[in-house]
Design a protein around this motif. Structure first.
Motif, PDB file in Angstrom:
ATOM      1  N   LEU A  40      15.073 -43.552  31.061  1.00 39.40           N
ATOM      2  CA  LEU A  40      14.407 -42.805  29.993  1.00 39.40           C
ATOM      3  C   LEU A  40      13.357 -41.832  30.513  1.00 39.40           C
ATOM      4  O   LEU A  40      12.996 -40.892  29.818  1.00 39.40           O
ATOM      5  N   ARG A  41      12.888 -42.070  31.744  1.00 40.56           N
ATOM      6  CA  ARG A  41      11.865 -41.191  32.301  1.00 40.56           C
ATOM      7  C   ARG A  41      12.101 -40.991  33.797  1.00 40.56           C
ATOM      8  O   ARG A  41      12.617 -41.885  34.488  1.00 40.56           O
ATOM      9  N   SER A  91      10.431 -36.891  30.392  1.00 37.22           N
ATOM     10  CA  SER A  91      11.416 -37.583  29.573  1.00 37.22           C
ATOM     11  C   SER A  91      12.828 -37.136  29.941  1.00 37.22           C
ATOM     12  O   SER A  91      13.115 -35.943  29.987  1.00 37.22           O
ATOM     13  N   ARG A  92      13.704 -38.089  30.213  1.00 38.97           N
ATOM     14  CA  ARG A  92      15.113 -37.831  30.468  1.00 38.97           C
ATOM     15  C   ARG A  92      15.909 -39.000  29.918  1.00 38.97           C
ATOM     16  O   ARG A  92      15.806 -40.122  30.421  1.00 38.97           O
ATOM     17  N   THR A  93      16.727 -38.786  28.885  1.00 38.71           N
ATOM     18  CA  THR A  93      17.428 -39.868  28.205  1.00 38.71           C
ATOM     19  C   THR A  93      18.845 -40.035  28.728  1.00 38.71           C
ATOM     20  O   THR A  93      19.719 -39.197  28.480  1.00 38.71           O
ATOM     21  N   ASP A 140      19.482 -33.359  25.244  1.00 38.91           N
ATOM     22  CA  ASP A 140      19.160 -34.381  24.235  1.00 38.91           C
ATOM     23  C   ASP A 140      20.424 -34.957  23.602  1.00 38.91           C
ATOM     24  O   ASP A 140      20.347 -35.730  22.642  1.00 38.91           O
ATOM     25  N   LYS A 177      20.581 -38.755  23.176  1.00 33.63           N
ATOM     26  CA  LYS A 177      19.499 -39.472  22.496  1.00 33.63           C
ATOM     27  C   LYS A 177      19.984 -40.287  21.302  1.00 33.63           C
ATOM     28  O   LYS A 177      19.511 -41.399  21.070  1.00 33.63           O
TER      29      LYS A 177
END
Length: 419
Positions: free
Chosen positions: A227-228, A233-235, A255, A258
């Protein structure tokens, strides 16, 4: 059934592909035949999770105990790893003793192969999760002394003097690395300059399910329960610049992953592969959900270049059946899982295929430009699904958990040749 003898020139190309560690799949000029060769051996139980080619030898990893020759006359005890001839299918004497499943393989130099998995010992020597093994005799290469702390290694890629490893571990050789690390390919020492700083706040653990590297070695894309990256932030997916010493997260992001699929997935991404020119890549996913807008149970193409937010170039949806494996050859994108249909954004498990859906049971091919299913349709027993593809100069090798491939008996391993 097809008895296919490989030409000497093709063997030379295959040997070169297997002996030089590389990223991404090699290009192929056309789609492979839907008629498998008949000389590959059979894995009689369990699942094939990983494939690699070293010279003209195919290394197979997974969770299994018995292997049979192509004529089904001789059975060999082989636990979690074995090897056979690329050109003739003959099962070799290569039989290192690995005490738990093998999930990842990568060809090394000087007739060796890197092995990753959940094992704790190799040839009765303690070496958790990572090892380097000699292909001619199956002996452990003692100079390579890497050990994970717990969990497993799920994906490996050797690039010259460096070995990249991904999985569920949180440290290697006592050096903290959450899910992704770069090692010295000779000694197994952790590259302390390279730290992706992955984390997954709120999830049980950080996990790199798979990654791939561009052919020029400049970019690495990782997918999994993340997630990070540091403070960014990287999902479920992140891209890194790996041209220098550090792992530098790029401004590329999406995104698209997400939205949640069925409850319970810490990640629904399973594999990622770059195109042979490195300009784009494809992500295969599960999720147990049908949606014309989400990327659950899909294959999606993204462009490598450009900064900032990216949306998929195209999305190929199955209508609720998982995809686990992907291969990209330029002429086709091959996907495998336990899907029943492709081109099926408006279908579902409960309602069946939607308008325009095509039958592609367990395996299929996608037009790289349009994202639509190609006519290639060999079929296979669905089972849980295809877990591994290996593209070679002469075709496409497939590893899975079932016995039928292309309407023929090919237990858990098979190969579609180029026409």
């Amino acid at each position: 059934m097809r008895r296919r003898l490989l030409a000497a020139t093709a063997l030379t190309c295959a040997a070169l592909l297997g002996s030089v560690p590389a990223a991404a799949d090699p290009a192929q000029p056309e789609v492979v035949s839907a008629d498998p060769v008949d000389f590959t051996p059979h894995v009689l139980d369990g699942t094939v999770w990983a494939l690699a080619v070293v010279g003209d030898t195919v290394i197979v990893g997974g969770s299994f105990t018995r292997v049979q020759d192509s004529d089904r006359r001789t059975t060999y005890p082989r636990k979690n790893i074995f090897a056979y001839g690329l050109r003739d299918g003959v099962v070799s004497s290569f039989a290192p003793r690995v005490d738990a499943p093998v999930y990842a393989l990568a060809p090394g130099s000087t007739d060796t192969v890197y092995v990753g998995g959940s094992f704790k010992t190799v040839n009765s020597v303690a070496q958790r999760g990572l090892a380097r093994v000699s292909v001619p005799d199956g002996e452990r290469v003692s100079a390579f002394d890497a050990k994970i702390n717990w969990g497993d290694v799920r994906t490996l890629n050797a690039r010259g003097a460096k070995l990249y490893a991904g999985g569920t571990f949180s440290s290697i050789n006592g050096v903290n690395r959450a899910g992704l690390a770069r090692l010295d390919a000779g000694t197994g020492a952790v590259d302390t300059a390279f730290d992706a700083k992955l984390s997954s706040p709120g999830l049980s653990r950080t996990r790199v399910e798979h990654f791939d590297i561009t052919p020029d070695g400049s970019r690495l894309v990782a997918v999994g329960a993340l997630l990070r990256v540091g403070s960014v932030s990287r999902t479920q997916i992140a891209m890194f610049d790996i041209t220098g010493g550090p792992a530098t997260v790029t401004s590329w992001y999406t995104d698209a992953y997400k939205p949640a699929c069925m409850k319970g997935f810490d990640t629904y991404l399973r594999q990622v592969k770059f195109s042979p020119d490195g300009r784009w890549f494809v992500v295969a996913s599960t999720g147990r959900a049908s949606s014309p807008t989400k990327l659950c149970d899909s294959a999606a193409r993204f462009e490598t270049g450009g900064n900032g937010k990216h949306n998929p170039t195209w999305v190929q949806r199955t209508g609720g059946d998982s995809l686990y494996a992907v291969a990209v050859t330029g002429s086709a994108v091959y996907v495998g899982g336990h899907q029943r249909y492709m081109d099926n954004p408006y279908g579902s498990d409960a309602k069946g295929p939607g308008p325009g859906a095509v039958n592609r049971v367990g395996i299929g091919a996608i037009n790289p430009s349009t994202g639509r299913a190609l006519s290639w349709n060999p079929g296979r027993d669905r089972g849980v699904g295809v877990r591994a593809f290996e593209v070679v100069a002469t075709g496409l090798i497939v590893g899975s958990d079932t016995d039928k491939l292309g309407k023929e008996y090919h237990a858990r391993i098979g190969m579609f040749p180029l026409p």
